[in-house]
Scaffold this motif. Structure first.
Motif, PDB file in Angstrom:
ATOM      1  N   VAL A   1     -37.736  68.862 -20.080  1.00  0.00           N
ATOM      2  CA  VAL A   1     -37.310  67.834 -19.089  1.00  0.00           C
ATOM      3  C   VAL A   1     -37.065  66.577 -19.770  1.00  0.00           C
ATOM      4  CG1 VAL A   1     -38.253  66.262 -17.369  1.00  0.00           C
ATOM      5  CG2 VAL A   1     -38.596  68.701 -17.051  1.00  0.00           C
ATOM      6  N   GLU A   2     -37.981  66.083 -20.897  1.00  0.00           N
ATOM      7  CA  GLU A   2     -37.629  65.148 -21.601  1.00  0.00           C
ATOM      8  C   GLU A   2     -36.089  65.061 -22.364  1.00  0.00           C
ATOM      9  OE1 GLU A   2     -37.616  62.474 -24.658  1.00  0.00           O
ATOM     10  OE2 GLU A   2     -37.665  64.443 -25.128  1.00  0.00           O
ATOM     11  N   VAL A   3     -35.978  66.188 -22.760  1.00  0.00           N
ATOM     12  CA  VAL A   3     -34.571  66.574 -23.335  1.00  0.00           C
ATOM     13  C   VAL A   3     -33.649  66.311 -22.561  1.00  0.00           C
ATOM     14  CG1 VAL A   3     -33.233  68.186 -24.566  1.00  0.00           C
ATOM     15  CG2 VAL A   3     -35.430  67.977 -25.010  1.00  0.00           C
TER      16      VAL A   3
ATOM     17  N   ASP B   1     -35.780  50.832 -22.571  1.00  0.00           N
ATOM     18  CA  ASP B   1     -37.166  51.031 -22.221  1.00  0.00           C
ATOM     19  C   ASP B   1     -37.300  52.259 -21.339  1.00  0.00           C
ATOM     20  OD1 ASP B   1     -37.841  48.799 -23.562  1.00  0.00           O
ATOM     21  OD2 ASP B   1     -37.773  47.272 -21.702  1.00  0.00           O
ATOM     22  N   MET B   2     -36.297  52.847 -20.698  1.00  0.00           N
ATOM     23  CA  MET B   2     -36.410  53.712 -19.899  1.00  0.00           C
ATOM     24  C   MET B   2     -36.762  55.048 -20.558  1.00  0.00           C
ATOM     25  SD  MET B   2     -36.349  54.811 -16.846  1.00  0.00           S
ATOM     26  CE  MET B   2     -36.217  56.347 -15.702  1.00  0.00           C
ATOM     27  N   ARG B   3     -36.492  55.426 -21.914  1.00  0.00           N
ATOM     28  CA  ARG B   3     -36.820  56.407 -22.583  1.00  0.00           C
ATOM     29  C   ARG B   3     -38.329  56.466 -22.764  1.00  0.00           C
ATOM     30  NH1 ARG B   3     -31.681  55.083 -24.365  1.00  0.00           N
ATOM     31  NH2 ARG B   3     -30.417  56.821 -24.651  1.00  0.00           N
ATOM     32  N   TYR B   4     -39.011  55.083 -23.268  1.00  0.00           N
ATOM     33  CA  TYR B   4     -40.420  55.170 -23.368  1.00  0.00           C
ATOM     34  C   TYR B   4     -41.172  55.238 -21.904  1.00  0.00           C
ATOM     35  CZ  TYR B   4     -44.768  52.615 -24.148  1.00  0.00           C
ATOM     36  OH  TYR B   4     -46.078  52.367 -24.318  1.00  0.00           O
ATOM     37  N   ALA B   5     -40.466  54.905 -21.070  1.00  0.00           N
ATOM     38  CA  ALA B   5     -41.174  55.123 -19.714  1.00  0.00           C
ATOM     39  C   ALA B   5     -41.230  56.366 -19.300  1.00  0.00           C
ATOM     40  CB  ALA B   5     -40.530  54.342 -18.405  1.00  0.00           C
ATOM     41  N   VAL B   6     -40.234  57.334 -19.658  1.00  0.00           N
ATOM     42  CA  VAL B   6     -40.085  58.528 -19.324  1.00  0.00           C
ATOM     43  C   VAL B   6     -41.281  59.384 -20.137  1.00  0.00           C
ATOM     44  CG1 VAL B   6     -38.731  60.738 -19.624  1.00  0.00           C
ATOM     45  CG2 VAL B   6     -37.876  58.696 -18.569  1.00  0.00           C
ATOM     46  N   ARG B   7     -41.306  58.896 -21.394  1.00  0.00           N
ATOM     47  CA  ARG B   7     -42.400  59.700 -22.129  1.00  0.00           C
ATOM     48  C   ARG B   7     -43.603  59.536 -21.649  1.00  0.00           C
ATOM     49  NH1 ARG B   7     -38.562  57.814 -26.525  1.00  0.00           N
ATOM     50  NH2 ARG B   7     -37.188  59.478 -27.219  1.00  0.00           N
ATOM     51  N   VAL B   8     -44.079  58.319 -21.512  1.00  0.00           N
ATOM     52  CA  VAL B   8     -45.345  57.824 -21.043  1.00  0.00           C
ATOM     53  C   VAL B   8     -45.571  58.608 -19.665  1.00  0.00           C
ATOM     54  CG1 VAL B   8     -46.886  56.151 -19.984  1.00  0.00           C
ATOM     55  CG2 VAL B   8     -45.546  55.869 -22.297  1.00  0.00           C
TER      56      VAL B   8
ATOM     57  N   ALA C   1     -37.899  44.965 -12.825  1.00  0.00           N
ATOM     58  CA  ALA C   1     -38.941  45.857 -12.821  1.00  0.00           C
ATOM     59  C   ALA C   1     -39.456  45.745 -14.479  1.00  0.00           C
ATOM     60  CB  ALA C   1     -38.401  47.267 -12.848  1.00  0.00           C
ATOM     61  N   SER C   2     -40.704  46.007 -14.653  1.00  0.00           N
ATOM     62  CA  SER C   2     -41.353  46.085 -15.973  1.00  0.00           C
ATOM     63  C   SER C   2     -41.621  47.549 -16.145  1.00  0.00           C
ATOM     64  CB  SER C   2     -42.842  45.511 -15.686  1.00  0.00           C
ATOM     65  OG  SER C   2     -43.522  46.211 -14.667  1.00  0.00           O
ATOM     66  N   VAL C   3     -41.912  47.771 -17.395  1.00  0.00           N
ATOM     67  CA  VAL C   3     -42.063  49.180 -17.925  1.00  0.00           C
ATOM     68  C   VAL C   3     -43.171  49.890 -17.274  1.00  0.00           C
ATOM     69  CG1 VAL C   3     -42.352  50.801 -19.975  1.00  0.00           C
ATOM     70  CG2 VAL C   3     -41.136  48.701 -20.067  1.00  0.00           C
ATOM     71  N   SER C   4     -44.216  49.184 -16.969  1.00  0.00           N
ATOM     72  CA  SER C   4     -45.396  49.748 -16.210  1.00  0.00           C
ATOM     73  C   SER C   4     -44.886  50.100 -14.988  1.00  0.00           C
ATOM     74  CB  SER C   4     -46.569  48.811 -16.183  1.00  0.00           C
ATOM     75  OG  SER C   4     -46.212  47.662 -15.549  1.00  0.00           O
ATOM     76  N   GLY C   5     -43.916  49.333 -14.075  1.00  0.00           N
ATOM     77  CA  GLY C   5     -43.721  49.706 -13.014  1.00  0.00           C
ATOM     78  C   GLY C   5     -42.813  50.800 -12.919  1.00  0.00           C
ATOM     79  N   ALA C   6     -41.887  51.053 -13.807  1.00  0.00           N
ATOM     80  CA  ALA C   6     -40.926  52.152 -13.924  1.00  0.00           C
ATOM     81  C   ALA C   6     -42.006  53.357 -14.296  1.00  0.00           C
ATOM     82  CB  ALA C   6     -40.130  52.095 -15.106  1.00  0.00           C
ATOM     83  N   VAL C   7     -42.854  53.153 -15.078  1.00  0.00           N
ATOM     84  CA  VAL C   7     -44.065  54.536 -15.074  1.00  0.00           C
ATOM     85  C   VAL C   7     -44.608  54.885 -13.957  1.00  0.00           C
ATOM     86  CG1 VAL C   7     -46.128  55.229 -16.314  1.00  0.00           C
ATOM     87  CG2 VAL C   7     -44.331  54.018 -17.751  1.00  0.00           C
TER      88      VAL C   7
END
Length: 440
Positions: A74-76, A260-267, A30-36
């Motif tokens: 939720v982010e927390v 990368d999951m943290r970045y995907a979650v924030r986006v 998976a890519s980050v965009s796919g995770a988003v």
């Protein structure tokens, strides 16, 4: 803790199964965009339809403030889950709870996931049936799109249409073995949600230019319609709109770099907030106090022009297609959780085609039957937001931090966990009590 150490042998099947669940989704696919896309798809489901109604109860300013606060919390809590996943041996939500609270903790997560996800799948099918086949409420018959186009026939009745959708739309998608395989359908579902919002926004702006928009309130109308307790009944709807913790670990396991999951979650949270803000504001502007819990019902109106009918049908169909594409993403974690609970010592689910097929067909059959039998489960949906969704999103992650079996929680983390749990429990109790015993 001694109790946790003593139950280590009991947890080994859960933890080994957690590793097998990760192996169902090979890392690096998976890519980050796919995770988003997959995270956004998990969040933006049926709950989006009730966002304008929640804004009507709360008012524009408090409504948007509550949305933003929920997103931050939720982010927390997702950060809590990711941190304990990194320091622990387990790679699933249930496994993390098992590390902290033993088999009972794991069972609590599994039951909550199954109730929440199965409830969402049933709601999705009911809404799709309402859009395509119509519904009846308060003695008023609302025709579906197929009935408006072709008239009322046996083949466009609810039972046959939903069966067709389940077999020829849902089944091929839920048969895909890996979450990353759904990235394209998830991207399309987000696009359809954007189309839904764009059309609704355009209609609201057009009505505003014509001076036909409804009166909107910046604050709750305590003088006439809303009590303080009613505000708490709107919060679970918003909480449900931000629930994606059940898919955090399946999506994370497919990323080449788990960080990368943290970045995907924030986006994903930023995208979802923008979508919810838009539909909440423009939907409320368009329909005002006449808006219903299901905004699609407000679009189910006869229009004097062909263009007006086309716009109404486009809005309804785009959202029905969106839900059809969200369905397999929610189904993925439900199926994995059932397998983890019932077949903990069996080999990887994706590698066992017979077990995979049986679980897939059973989940689809149960969802279909209940969607046909139950005419309305909106109260059940509201209770999901006050019970299992709150547990999965806030209470369980907070409890993991307070238990702190890995000794990594700071004082700030524990204070935040206590605050999150207290807010979740208090809001849920008041919401449930207000629904059971309405004030005034």
């Amino acid at each position: 803790m001694t109790g946790t150490e003593a139950s280590a042998s009991d947890l080994s099947p859960l933890l080994s199964d957690a590793d097998s669940l990760e192996n169902q989704s090979p890392r690096g696919l998976a890519s980050v965009s796919g995770a988003v896309f997959n995270i956004c798809t998990t969040m933006i489901g049926a709950g989006i339809m009730s966002i304008p109604a929640a804004v009507k109860v709360l008012g524009i300013v408090p409504g948007f403030a509550v949305m933003f606060m929920i997103a931050v919390l939720v982010e927390v809590t997702v950060e809590f889950l990711l941190r304990y996943t990194q320091h622990g041996k387990s790679t699933t939500y249930a496994g993390i709870m098992a590390e902290s609270f033993g088999s009972l903790g794991s069972l609590a997560v599994q039951i909550s996931v199954m109730i929440t996800n199965l409830g969402c799948l049933i709601i999705y099918l009911i809404i799709i049936g309402d859009v395509l086949c119509g519904s009846q409420s308060g003695g008023t018959l609302h025709l579906g799109v197929l009935q408006e186009w072709f008239g009322i026939h046996w083949w466009n009745s609810r039972a046959y249409v939903i069966l067709f959708v389940v077999l020829f739309v849902m089944l091929p998608l839920v048969s895909l073995p890996h979450m990353n395989s759904l990235r394209h359908s998830s991207a399309i579902s987000i696009l359809l949600a954007v189309v839904f919002i764009a059309i609704s926004s355009a209609m609201a702006i057009y009505a505003f230019c014509k001076g036909k928009t409804q009166n909107i309130r910046l604050l709750p109308d305590f003088a006439n319609q809303v009590s303080v307790f009613d505000l708490f009944t709107a919060v679970p709807v918003l909480v449900t709109g931000f629930c994606f913790t059940v898919n955090v670990h399946p999506i994370r396991s497919e990323l080449s770099r788990p960080s990368d999951m943290r970045y995907a979650v924030r986006v994903s949270l930023a995208i979802s907030i923008a979508i919810y803000f838009s539909i909440g504001f423009f939907g409320y502007m368009l329909f005002g106090d006449s808006i219903l819990a299901d905004i699609l019902v407000n679009f189910d109106q006869n229009s004097d022009s062909a263009i007006g009918r086309l716009v109404n049908d486009t809005v309804r169909l785009s959202y029905a297609m969106h839900l059809a594409l969200v369905f397999p993403v929610i189904n993925f974690s439900l199926r994995a959780t059932i397998d983890e609970l019932l077949f903990a010592k069996k080999p990887v689910l994706a590698g066992d085609s017979w077990r995979f097929a049986v679980l897939t067909w059973v989940v689809l059959a149960i969802s279909y039957i209940i969607a046909i039998v139950l005419p309305n489960i909106w109260y059940f949906f509201q209770f999901l937001g006050s019970t299992t969704v709150v547990c999965l999103t806030f209470i369980f992650p907070g409890a993991i931090v307070l238990r702190d079996v890995h000794g990594i929680s700071t004082r700030k983390d524990k204070m935040m966990a206590i605050l999150v749990i207290m807010l979740a429990v208090l809001t849920s109790i008041i919401a449930i009590a207000t629904n059971l015993w309405p004030v005034g």
